[in-house]
Design an enzyme around this catalytic site. Structure first.
Site, PDB file in Angstrom:
ATOM      1  N   ARG A   7       0.863  -1.453  -0.145  1.00  0.00           N
ATOM      2  CA  ARG A   7       0.159  -0.798  -0.108  1.00  0.00           C
ATOM      3  C   ARG A   7       0.814   1.203  -0.288  1.00  0.00           C
ATOM      4  O   ARG A   7       1.935   1.017   0.129  1.00  0.00           O
ATOM      5  CB  ARG A   7      -1.225  -0.107   1.649  1.00  0.00           C
ATOM      6  CG  ARG A   7      -2.402  -0.559   1.239  1.00  0.00           C
ATOM      7  CD  ARG A   7      -2.964   0.310   0.255  1.00  0.00           C
ATOM      8  NE  ARG A   7      -3.045   0.917   0.120  1.00  0.00           N
ATOM      9  CZ  ARG A   7      -3.614   2.457   0.903  1.00  0.00           C
ATOM     10  NH1 ARG A   7      -4.645   1.704   1.370  1.00  0.00           N
ATOM     11  NH2 ARG A   7      -3.459   3.087   0.716  1.00  0.00           N
ATOM     12  N   ARG A  63       2.294   4.200 -17.390  1.00  0.00           N
ATOM     13  CA  ARG A  63       2.545   4.042 -18.055  1.00  0.00           C
ATOM     14  C   ARG A  63       4.366   4.604 -18.436  1.00  0.00           C
ATOM     15  O   ARG A  63       5.309   4.459 -19.227  1.00  0.00           O
ATOM     16  CB  ARG A  63       1.667   4.164 -19.132  1.00  0.00           C
ATOM     17  CG  ARG A  63       0.395   3.587 -19.212  1.00  0.00           C
ATOM     18  CD  ARG A  63      -0.215   2.925 -20.744  1.00  0.00           C
ATOM     19  NE  ARG A  63      -0.988   4.366 -20.743  1.00  0.00           N
ATOM     20  CZ  ARG A  63      -2.204   4.618 -19.923  1.00  0.00           C
ATOM     21  NH1 ARG A  63      -2.457   3.161 -19.221  1.00  0.00           N
ATOM     22  NH2 ARG A  63      -3.090   5.301 -20.064  1.00  0.00           N
ATOM     23  N   CYS A  74      -8.936   2.360 -11.958  1.00  0.00           N
ATOM     24  CA  CYS A  74      -8.252   3.405 -10.641  1.00  0.00           C
ATOM     25  C   CYS A  74      -9.708   3.839 -10.812  1.00  0.00           C
ATOM     26  O   CYS A  74     -11.013   4.247 -11.633  1.00  0.00           O
ATOM     27  CB  CYS A  74      -8.256   5.086 -11.810  1.00  0.00           C
ATOM     28  SG  CYS A  74      -6.719   4.912 -12.150  1.00  0.00           S
ATOM     29  N   GLU A  77     -12.611   6.824  -4.308  1.00  0.00           N
ATOM     30  CA  GLU A  77     -12.406   6.606  -3.296  1.00  0.00           C
ATOM     31  C   GLU A  77     -13.655   6.984  -2.386  1.00  0.00           C
ATOM     32  O   GLU A  77     -13.986   7.885  -2.759  1.00  0.00           O
ATOM     33  CB  GLU A  77     -10.933   7.260  -1.927  1.00  0.00           C
ATOM     34  CG  GLU A  77     -10.753   7.363  -0.625  1.00  0.00           C
ATOM     35  CD  GLU A  77     -10.844   5.469  -0.763  1.00  0.00           C
ATOM     36  OE1 GLU A  77      -9.826   5.099  -1.408  1.00  0.00           O
ATOM     37  OE2 GLU A  77     -10.362   4.733   0.596  1.00  0.00           O
ATOM     38  N   ARG A  89      -4.439   6.996  -3.041  1.00  0.00           N
ATOM     39  CA  ARG A  89      -3.728   6.009  -2.759  1.00  0.00           C
ATOM     40  C   ARG A  89      -3.328   4.513  -3.783  1.00  0.00           C
ATOM     41  O   ARG A  89      -4.021   4.593  -5.012  1.00  0.00           O
ATOM     42  CB  ARG A  89      -5.611   5.072  -2.336  1.00  0.00           C
ATOM     43  CG  ARG A  89      -5.740   6.164  -0.144  1.00  0.00           C
ATOM     44  CD  ARG A  89      -6.941   5.967   0.205  1.00  0.00           C
ATOM     45  NE  ARG A  89      -6.823   6.544   1.228  1.00  0.00           N
ATOM     46  CZ  ARG A  89      -7.471   7.400   1.924  1.00  0.00           C
ATOM     47  NH1 ARG A  89      -7.807   8.634   0.847  1.00  0.00           N
ATOM     48  NH2 ARG A  89      -7.503   8.090   2.559  1.00  0.00           N
ATOM     49  N   TYR A 107       3.765   6.203   2.545  1.00  0.00           N
ATOM     50  CA  TYR A 107       3.042   7.378   2.837  1.00  0.00           C
ATOM     51  C   TYR A 107       3.250   8.455   2.748  1.00  0.00           C
ATOM     52  O   TYR A 107       4.271   8.656   3.406  1.00  0.00           O
ATOM     53  CB  TYR A 107       2.183   7.165   3.913  1.00  0.00           C
ATOM     54  CG  TYR A 107       0.973   5.756   3.959  1.00  0.00           C
ATOM     55  CD1 TYR A 107      -0.544   6.376   3.757  1.00  0.00           C
ATOM     56  CD2 TYR A 107       1.458   4.619   3.854  1.00  0.00           C
ATOM     57  CE1 TYR A 107      -1.159   5.157   3.388  1.00  0.00           C
ATOM     58  CE2 TYR A 107       0.702   3.432   4.335  1.00  0.00           C
ATOM     59  CZ  TYR A 107      -0.049   3.922   3.758  1.00  0.00           C
ATOM     60  OH  TYR A 107      -1.930   2.256   3.434  1.00  0.00           O
ATOM     61  N   ARG A 115      -1.479   6.518   7.700  1.00  0.00           N
ATOM     62  CA  ARG A 115      -0.931   5.851   9.030  1.00  0.00           C
ATOM     63  C   ARG A 115       0.574   5.758  10.070  1.00  0.00           C
ATOM     64  O   ARG A 115       1.647   5.753   9.594  1.00  0.00           O
ATOM     65  CB  ARG A 115       0.114   4.610   7.498  1.00  0.00           C
ATOM     66  CG  ARG A 115      -0.992   3.845   6.855  1.00  0.00           C
ATOM     67  CD  ARG A 115      -1.890   3.143   7.596  1.00  0.00           C
ATOM     68  NE  ARG A 115      -0.931   1.593   8.579  1.00  0.00           N
ATOM     69  CZ  ARG A 115      -0.461   1.129   8.615  1.00  0.00           C
ATOM     70  NH1 ARG A 115      -0.889  -0.062   6.794  1.00  0.00           N
ATOM     71  NH2 ARG A 115      -0.442  -0.352   9.037  1.00  0.00           N
TER      72      ARG A 115
END
Ligand code: DC
Length: 342
Positions: A7, A63, A74, A77, A89, A107, A115
């Site tokens: 992540r 790419r 994509c 959220e 994210r 992050y 986090r």
């Protein structure tokens, strides 16, 4: 090689195509570099962007950096109230030659706040308050969400009381307790993130949850040598961990420099009701009046003793939980913690 999902997240400054793509590239490159990911081992990449980002697909960045034959998606959220704005994210699924513990989730910029456990070390939250104010329930919830360790200091005083009760030592007899203190060995371990407390090698996590032990704990808590012994254990636990510690003197004494201090209170009637419910859930018959009286007695002992009495630290935030539920209290505190993480 094992398959892992890694992540990451980053915030952007402006909702422009250039800013979205540039920051997505930066985030991807960091994840790839820090986890030594080979292009051919990437299985898929999923991006999400907050509602305020809509000028370009972050996938374009993949790419640009040469990832052309992996599956990419994509998504938008979830639009959660008060959540971090302008945030991209990502989750990369890839085959890696690493142990799970060595995976680095990345992050960046303001997304570090998502986090806190990854970006900071030694962050401490002190939660003090009287018996039944909801400290332990709320602390457990927060610790789980932020991946901090939760230390219940009350359990340590309860363990000293249990030792005395088992040995027939009067919990209010400071001399007798002092003569035995060297034989009381307390150890804290964590099982699936839950604190377990050991008395001379025996796990007493459940045994300390009786009314008799609760009463004794308030008495032994007045004895200097008991506090001194437990203070060392408490401070050692806070040394290398991101920690939430609850008790009576955490913000005023144990962790005077805690990053966040909360004083959690509730009306005594509400606290007695909660204790009765808790006991009933464990099939223990509870008498409301008796419980209320015992809480009042413990409040008095805890607030009026000479050493480290229960009181609000000057820099603590007061939360009265009488009419709040656990989620409401936990969310208030989490918001505060996140604001304090730079
Ligand atoms: O939170 P609890 O009910 O498990 O705490 C048991 C007793 O321990 C409480 O009545 C007072 C004492 N205590 C203390 O003096 N200092 C602390 N930091 C935590 C608990």
């Amino acid at each position: 090689m094992e398959i892992y999902s890694i992540r990451g997240a980053i915030t952007i400054e402006e909702n422009t195509s250039e800013n979205i793509i540039k920051n997505s590239e930066y985030l991807l490159k960091e994840i790839i570099k820090q986890n030594k990911i080979e292009n051919e081992n990437i299985i898929n990449i999923i991006f999400s962007a907050t509602k305020d980002i809509d000028k370009a697909y972050p996938a374009i960045a993949t790419r640009n950096i040469g990832i052309t034959d992996s599956s990419i998606m994509c998504l938008q959220e979830m639009n959660v109230e008060d959540s971090l704005p302008m945030c991209i994210r990502v989750m990369i699924t890839a085959k890696l030659d690493l142990a799970k513990k060595d995976i680095k989730h990345i992050y960046l910029k303001n997304a570090k706040k998502l986090r806190p456990d990854l970006s900071i070390k030694g962050f401490s939250v002190a939660i003090d308050g009287p018996a039944g104010s909801g400290k332990s329930t709320v602390s457990k919830r927060i610790a789980k969400e932020l991946n901090f360790i939760y230390v219940d200091t009350g359990a340590m005083f309860r363990t000293v009381a249990l030792y005395c009760i088992n040995k027939g030592i009067d919990c209010s007899n400071a001399n007798m307790v002092a003569n035995n203190i060297e034989y009381i060995n307390i150890e804290i371990r964590f099982l699936d993130g839950i604190q377990q407390i050991y008395l001379n090698g025996e796990n007493v996590t459940e045994k300390i949850r009786t009314q008799e032990v609760a009463k004794g704990s308030s008495l032994v808590a007045k004895i200097p040598c008991v506090r001194e012994k437990l203070l060392k254990i408490q401070r050692d636990l806070a040394k290398d961990n991101n920690i939430i510690m609850d008790g009576r003197d955490v913000g005023t004494n144990v962790l005077k420099d805690a990053n966040v201090k909360i004083y959690l209170d509730a009306d005594v009637e509400e606290r007695a009701k909660r204790r009765c419910k808790e006991l009933l859930e464990r099939d223990i018959i509870a008498d409301y009046q008796q419980i209320k009286q015992s809480i009042e007695e413990r409040d008095y002992q805890d607030k009026n003793r000479d050493i480290a009495p229960l009181k609000k630290a000057e820099d603590a935030i007061v939360i009265n939980s009488t009419s709040l539920n656990i989620d409401e209290v936990a969310n208030l505190i989490i918001k505060n913690i996140k604001e304090n993480i730079k």
